[in-house]
Each structure stands twice: as C-alpha cells, then as structure tokens.
Design an enzyme around this catalytic site. Sequence first.
Site, mmCIF file in Angstrom:
data_model
loop_
_atom_site.group_PDB
_atom_site.id
_atom_site.type_symbol
_atom_site.label_atom_id
_atom_site.label_comp_id
_atom_site.label_asym_id
_atom_site.label_seq_id
_atom_site.Cartn_x
_atom_site.Cartn_y
_atom_site.Cartn_z
ATOM 1 N N LYS A 38 -42.978 99.177 8.949
ATOM 2 C CA LYS A 38 -43.200 100.383 9.738
ATOM 3 C C LYS A 38 -42.120 101.366 9.304
ATOM 4 C CE LYS A 38 -45.374 98.050 13.616
ATOM 5 N NZ LYS A 38 -45.186 97.397 14.925
ATOM 6 N N ASP A 85 -42.297 96.462 20.226
ATOM 7 C CA ASP A 85 -42.795 97.818 20.485
ATOM 8 C C ASP A 85 -43.986 97.815 21.442
ATOM 9 O OD1 ASP A 85 -44.650 96.849 18.712
ATOM 10 O OD2 ASP A 85 -44.360 98.400 17.183
ATOM 11 N N ARG A 86 -44.368 96.631 21.926
ATOM 12 C CA ARG A 86 -45.443 96.562 22.924
ATOM 13 C C ARG A 86 -44.994 95.685 24.084
ATOM 14 N NH1 ARG A 86 -50.133 94.390 21.798
ATOM 15 N NH2 ARG A 86 -49.700 93.337 19.853
ATOM 16 N N ARG A 120 -49.098 96.194 5.596
ATOM 17 C CA ARG A 120 -49.100 94.844 6.159
ATOM 18 C C ARG A 120 -49.907 93.910 5.268
ATOM 19 N NH1 ARG A 120 -51.944 94.586 11.720
ATOM 20 N NH2 ARG A 120 -50.261 95.991 12.330
ATOM 21 N N HIS A 177 -48.245 99.843 23.796
ATOM 22 C CA HIS A 177 -47.264 100.781 23.224
ATOM 23 C C HIS A 177 -47.036 101.861 24.280
ATOM 24 C CE1 HIS A 177 -47.222 99.620 18.907
ATOM 25 N NE2 HIS A 177 -48.492 99.292 19.071
ATOM 26 N N ASP A 233 -44.258 91.853 22.525
ATOM 27 C CA ASP A 233 -44.841 91.345 21.295
ATOM 28 C C ASP A 233 -43.703 90.996 20.325
ATOM 29 O OD1 ASP A 233 -44.149 93.867 20.277
ATOM 30 O OD2 ASP A 233 -45.966 94.014 19.068
ATOM 31 N N SER A 267 -45.133 92.408 13.284
ATOM 32 C CA SER A 267 -45.556 92.758 14.647
ATOM 33 C C SER A 267 -46.083 91.522 15.378
ATOM 34 C CB SER A 267 -46.587 93.883 14.584
ATOM 35 O OG SER A 267 -46.813 94.391 15.854
ATOM 36 N N HIS A 268 -47.327 91.590 15.883
ATOM 37 C CA HIS A 268 -47.894 90.502 16.686
ATOM 38 C C HIS A 268 -48.792 89.603 15.848
ATOM 39 C CE1 HIS A 268 -50.608 93.845 16.405
ATOM 40 N NE2 HIS A 268 -51.593 92.970 16.516
ATOM 41 N N ASP A 307 -42.253 92.155 17.768
ATOM 42 C CA ASP A 307 -41.236 93.100 17.317
ATOM 43 C C ASP A 307 -40.824 94.090 18.399
ATOM 44 O OD1 ASP A 307 -43.733 94.410 17.128
ATOM 45 O OD2 ASP A 307 -42.952 95.807 15.637
HETATM 46 ZN ZN ZN Z 1 -45.436 95.363 17.617
#
Ligand code: ZN
Length: 465
Positions: free
Chosen positions: A120, A248-249, A22, A331, A244, A110-111, A246
């Site tokens: 990822k 995944d949360r 990242r 997650h 979030d 992501s966030h 992307d």
């Molecule tokens: Zn995420």
Amino acid sequence: MAESVSSSHRFDPTILREYDVRGIVGSTLHAADAHALGHAFGTIVAEGGGRRVAVGRDGRISSPEIAAATIEGLRAAGIDVLDVGGCPTPALYFAVHHLAADGGIMITGSHNPPDYNGFKMMLGTAPFFGADIQRLGEIAGTGSFATGQGAVEAAPVLDAYVARLLRDHRPGRALSVVWDCGNGATGPVITALAEALPGTHKVLYPEVDGTFPNHHPDPTVPETLEGLRAAVADAGADLGIAFDGDGDRIGVIDETGRVIWGDQLVAIYATEILAAQPGATVIADVKASQVLFDRIAELGGVPLMWRTGHSLIKTKMAETGAPLAGEMSGHLFFKDRYYGFDDAPYAAVRLLALIGASDRPVSAWRDDLPTVLNTPELRFPCAEERKFGAIAEVKAALDGRTDVSVNDIDGVRVSSEDGWWLLRASNTQDVLVARCEAQSAVALERLKDQVRDAVRAVGLDVPDF
Ligand SMILES: [Zn+2]
C-alpha cells in the site's frame, strides 16, 4: 553493490491492482518484483523532487524479505529510506506525516491468506492508486528507472504513534474492553494502548505471528469474531474490538455479542462530529445502508455516497473536506482532529471516548438505528473482461424506469419504495457483487427477484440465494 538499474522488469499482470499491489509470494510475487516496485516508486518520488520514503511491514512470514528488497529498490533510485520496521498500516501512514517523508510503502497482505503479500503506497500524503500503479508497471517494463545510491536509517515511530492515538482519548466512565489482534500487526500497539487507557482491558492474540494460528484476522467475516464474542461475555465487558491483519479495518461487537458494522459505526461517530461541525459532509461507500445516509441527514450533515475502495474514499474526503468517512468493510477515516487516513486503532480510541462520555451501553447506540433487513453480499461469477460491460447493460436496461431511482457512482444502486439493491463489479475478484436492503421480508424478496432478473438478463448463472 550496483544493481542492474537499466534492465527492465515485467510484473505478473494480476498483481498491479486498482488500490494496491498484491500477489501470492513465490507464485505471482517475488523479491525481484519488490525490488522493481521500490525502484519504480522511487523513480516517481525522485521525479517529483522527493528524497525520503518511509517503509513499514506487517507480521507476515514473507514481509522481512519483501521489505528488504523494496528498500534496496528505493535506494537504487537514490531515495533515502526511513525504515519503520514491523507496524500496522496506519502507523506507516502516520510515519509519513510525522517524519515529513515524501512518500510511504507498507508491505502488507492485509486480511488475505498467509501466503499473500503486497504493497500500500502514499505519494506525499495522498494515496497512490489506479493509474499511478499502472505507471509502476510501465517504468519497470521499459527499465526507465532513476539511478542513485540512497541511504537507509531505522525510524521507529510506534511510541509516537501510540502517544498520538492517546491524545484524542477523553477520560470518561471506566470501560471494560476485550481486544482481538488476531496475531496481526496491531499487537504491540494495542498492548501499549491497553496499558495506557483507563478501564479494564483484555488483549487476545497480541503476539505477531504470520501463520495466524488462532483465527484469520478479518473482522468482516463474523466467524472470526466468535472468540471475541465469548471473551466479552465471559468478562461481562462493555464491548469487543477486533482488527484485520494490518490494522486498517476494525470490527466491533456490543456487550450482547452483536456485530456493529462499519456503516453503523459511522452513524455513531457522526453524532459527535456533526454536533461539533453542523452541515459537514460525511461519506460512506455504496454498500452502506440507507439507514446511515438518512441518519447523517437527520443529524444535520450532508450524506455522500461514494465508490468502494479505501484510496477512492480518502481522495473524495480530501476533495470535499469531509471530516468523517467509512466503509462497510470497516475502513474508518477521521479528518476531524486527525489526518484523514483509515486507522482502526484510532477509530477504537474515538469510540471508547464517545462511549465513555455517555452512560449508555454500546447496544443502545446500535439500537438508535432503525432495524432493516439485509442480504449478505451475494456473488455472481463473471469473467474479468465481461464485468464492467455486464454492469453497463444492467444500467441501460433501467433507463427510462420511473418507479426506481438509479445511482451509478459504482455499479448500479437501485432505490424504490421497497428499499434498494446494488449490483457492482468487484475490483478484487471475478464476480459481480449484489446486496439488497428492505423494510420487510416481502419487500426483500421482491428486491432479490429484481437482482435475479438483472443478472439473468446479462447471461450469468443465478445460484440460489
Ligand atoms: Zn487491512
């Protein structure tokens, strides 16, 4: 067309992190880095005899350029690319399974703020992290890339993904749901889900927009849930669900506007999963409430506290055969009827099925759990090279204490009659992170004092908290 396949490439050292890669686009992360990353990752896949890698990207402004460079890097290693296009991270994980690919790369920040982006990765169907990520830097640094000329083909999976999500829904009473995609990558998936699910659905901010014009998509930050809370109240809805950037949360609020945190969600899902699989292991990260671990045991499960980090949790699930795991950060991982990766839209479908099968409001599920007092996450600035040494000193100072029990799976989590406190080194920032939980205000103050003493003893400043 031929890339300079033998030349070496040096990444900014800050971008190769523990769970992912990242950086800040145009500063620490450029298209050339994405090319080198694709090339190095493709080299590792080819070494293992793999040929096909799925690539997806979130809705950030920089994602198309970063994805294109990554794809070219993979092809230069002789890898055939399955280009999934724009999608949430769990849809890319799904694509790797669904298309039987040999690995996957998701381009996502992501966030994080809009100028960030990252990667990822999955090798086969396992998370790719830690030493694997360092290896990307070594391959690039020595220029020891595989060479070849891979193909690329479009591989749209969103329809199959949404169909798979819906397969695990169970029709129950009709629910009224407000969804908040926060202009992240989940918009098209949630729009399709909302159309297919029974009940009444309102979807906020489904347009994918990498400038995030309405609010930042990070449901662990309660302020980002204000709009959702208001919309749930306006609609008299049963619950609100946020994602979030992307996907995944997950973040959930009940019909009264209260946040249901990640560990509380695990407790809710555990009622269903442990009824079907008595004695199963359920994993939560070291930040989770003791209430959750106690609850898992009461429900006949085996609670397992593990290190924070989605890659670490997925690896532990595979090792223990746990059907369910979750992190405070939202997650949530199901290996019960599903693949075991963190998938917030899937978690949402499972929650709706669970709530819809009962006549109890969402708040009643939340109220099944005893109330305890928590601090938010407390942060103490600490130099990167000092972080882990400081934690080792805190742990050493606790040696021989008989009034507390210490779990050192990730930092130190110190339990006593008063409750517990946690002090750990952040993997993402130059801080030590603490949290305390107690049954009473007086006990909470005692635990906070213990944290202050521990932090002061290793020579760090203690701000007011
Ligand atoms: Zn995420």
